[in-house]
Design a protein around this motif. Structure first.
Motif, PDB file in Angstrom:
ATOM      1  N   LEU A 195      -2.919  16.395   0.189  1.00  0.00           N
ATOM      2  CA  LEU A 195      -1.536  15.997  -0.108  1.00  0.00           C
ATOM      3  C   LEU A 195      -1.349  15.792  -1.607  1.00  0.00           C
ATOM      4  CD1 LEU A 195       1.209  15.121   1.296  1.00  0.00           C
ATOM      5  CD2 LEU A 195       0.427  12.782   0.872  1.00  0.00           C
ATOM      6  N   SER A 196      -2.274  15.095  -2.246  1.00  0.00           N
ATOM      7  CA  SER A 196      -2.042  14.802  -3.666  1.00  0.00           C
ATOM      8  C   SER A 196      -2.233  16.042  -4.529  1.00  0.00           C
ATOM      9  CB  SER A 196      -2.851  13.609  -4.149  1.00  0.00           C
ATOM     10  OG  SER A 196      -4.191  13.850  -4.020  1.00  0.00           O
ATOM     11  N   ALA A 197      -3.086  16.990  -4.098  1.00  0.00           N
ATOM     12  CA  ALA A 197      -3.216  18.242  -4.857  1.00  0.00           C
ATOM     13  C   ALA A 197      -1.900  19.017  -4.808  1.00  0.00           C
ATOM     14  CB  ALA A 197      -4.349  19.085  -4.284  1.00  0.00           C
ATOM     15  N   ARG A 198      -1.304  19.045  -3.639  1.00  0.00           N
ATOM     16  CA  ARG A 198      -0.028  19.754  -3.472  1.00  0.00           C
ATOM     17  C   ARG A 198       1.076  19.029  -4.258  1.00  0.00           C
ATOM     18  NH1 ARG A 198       0.951  23.512   1.032  1.00  0.00           N
ATOM     19  NH2 ARG A 198       2.522  24.820   0.024  1.00  0.00           N
ATOM     20  N   ARG A 223       1.047   8.189   8.204  1.00  0.00           N
ATOM     21  CA  ARG A 223       0.152   9.297   8.573  1.00  0.00           C
ATOM     22  C   ARG A 223       0.459  10.530   7.741  1.00  0.00           C
ATOM     23  NH1 ARG A 223       2.365  11.986  13.542  1.00  0.00           N
ATOM     24  NH2 ARG A 223       4.450  11.102  13.840  1.00  0.00           N
ATOM     25  N   ILE A 224      -0.573  11.305   7.515  1.00  0.00           N
ATOM     26  CA  ILE A 224      -0.428  12.591   6.827  1.00  0.00           C
ATOM     27  C   ILE A 224      -0.538  13.655   7.910  1.00  0.00           C
ATOM     28  CG2 ILE A 224      -1.381  14.141   5.083  1.00  0.00           C
ATOM     29  CD1 ILE A 224      -2.653  11.638   3.773  1.00  0.00           C
ATOM     30  N   VAL A 225       0.439  14.542   7.946  1.00  0.00           N
ATOM     31  CA  VAL A 225       0.505  15.535   9.020  1.00  0.00           C
ATOM     32  C   VAL A 225       0.555  16.914   8.386  1.00  0.00           C
ATOM     33  CG1 VAL A 225       1.736  16.174  11.117  1.00  0.00           C
ATOM     34  CG2 VAL A 225       1.934  13.861  10.240  1.00  0.00           C
ATOM     35  N   SER A 226      -0.147  17.882   8.974  1.00  0.00           N
ATOM     36  CA  SER A 226      -0.052  19.230   8.438  1.00  0.00           C
ATOM     37  C   SER A 226      -0.152  20.254   9.560  1.00  0.00           C
ATOM     38  CB  SER A 226      -1.132  19.490   7.389  1.00  0.00           C
ATOM     39  OG  SER A 226      -2.365  19.743   8.000  1.00  0.00           O
TER      40      SER A 226
END
Ligand code: COA
Length: 273
Positions: free
Chosen positions: A150-153, A176-179
């Motif tokens: 997430l932080s790279a994006r 939550r982080i969702v992909s």
């Protein structure tokens, strides 16, 4: 009243989180006490009191690469049109100037009326959308998404390294982080609604599919701050029950310093950019 007259501008501390929350709640904003603690702990928050009551605030949150985000510009309804917001934003700009920082903010229409005359220039436009979402939750989409991804994006899209901020969000209970299919988003609690963002994707279709999967796994109201130029994404949202609540105008004061390689579909929130 001239902009330089009036009660003194104070630097607020972490103990002012609840008083700040009273102001953002009066404006029907979605920030939580935890959000206020980020500004008070990691940034500089200027405030004005009337007696003991906090009646106006403005925050400057430093970001990497000599950038800073200005937000939480709030004046209680009892104290508006007295020049308080102008004085507080001036204090933020003075701090930014002393530290050689370019300042950014996402302005409400009322806020844009204050910032334009101070010398901010408009950049991109955002739309705050809301979904009442009274449905029954399905299982959340399975996801192996990480804070690093997430932080790279986020870095590619904003030009800022916000690993610490995004990690703090992600560690909150309820976050939550969702992909899925190359799209990735953070979902976190707000005061009255859960917030989806930032959201990155290669195509509007995969961005929308991720929002729909998140929506199906949530029961309460949801907010998203979409980038207006992502027209197909915006149309997809409004076509599936999301309603536009208000526009935000992103504005910058100082030279453009951040290199961006992709356009986000939704941002972390107007208070964080
Ligand atoms: C926007 C807000 C912070 C302005 O605070 P304020 O202390 O009343 O602003 P100021 O007195 O410094 O206003 C400076 C100038 O901005 C313009 N302005 C401020 N509020 C305005 C409004 N609601 N409509 C049109 N112009 C406005 C005016 O030109 C004003 O000068 P004037 O009073 O001499 O005409 C306040 O209305 C507020 O808290 N609103 C809700 C939260 C919000 O939208 N915050 C901005 C987030 S980006």
């Amino acid at each position: 009243m001239a902009a330089t007259d009036g009660p003194p501008i104070l630097k607020l501390g972490v103990d002012d989180a609840i008083a700040g929350l009273v102001l953002s709640t009066e404006a029907h904003w979605n920030q939580t006490e935890e959000d206020w603690r980020i500004f008070l702990h990691d940034g500089v928050v200027f405030g004005i009191r009337d007696g003991t009551r906090l009646v106006a605030t403005a925050a400057l949150l430093p970001y990497s690469g000599n950038n800073a985000w200005i937000s939480m510009v709030l004046v209680s309804g009892t104290h508006r049109r007295l020049g308080l917001a102008t004085r507080l934003v001036d204090a933020c700009l003075e701090t930014a100037r002393k530290n050689g920082l370019t300042s950014w903010l996402d302005a409400t229409p009322d806020g844009a009326a204050v910032y334009g005359p101070l010398g901010f220039t408009p950049t991109l436009q955002l739309r705050r959308l809301k979904l009442a979402n009274l449905g029954r939750a399905e299982a959340p989409p399975s996801s192996s998404a990480t804070i690093d991804a997430l932080s790279a994006r986020d870095r590619r899209a904003t030009g800022f390294d916000r690993t610490a901020l995004l990690s703090a969000f992600a560690q909150r209970s309820g976050s939550r982080i969702v992909s899925a299919h190359g799209a990735i988003a953070l979902v976190r609690d707000g005061r009255t609604a859960r917030h989806i963002g930032p959201l990155f994707a290669d195509h509007a279709a995969t961005a929308l599919a991720l929002v729909h999967a998140i929506t199906r796994s949530e029961t309460g109201p949801l907010l998203i701050d979409a980038v207006a130029s992502q027209a197909a994404f915006l149309e997809g949202l409004t076509g599936s029950g999301w309603t536009i609540e208000r526009p935000f105008q992103r504005m910058r004061f100082g030279p453009a310093t951040a290199m961006v390689e992709e356009m986000p579909f939704a941002v972390a929130g107007p208070e964080f950019g």
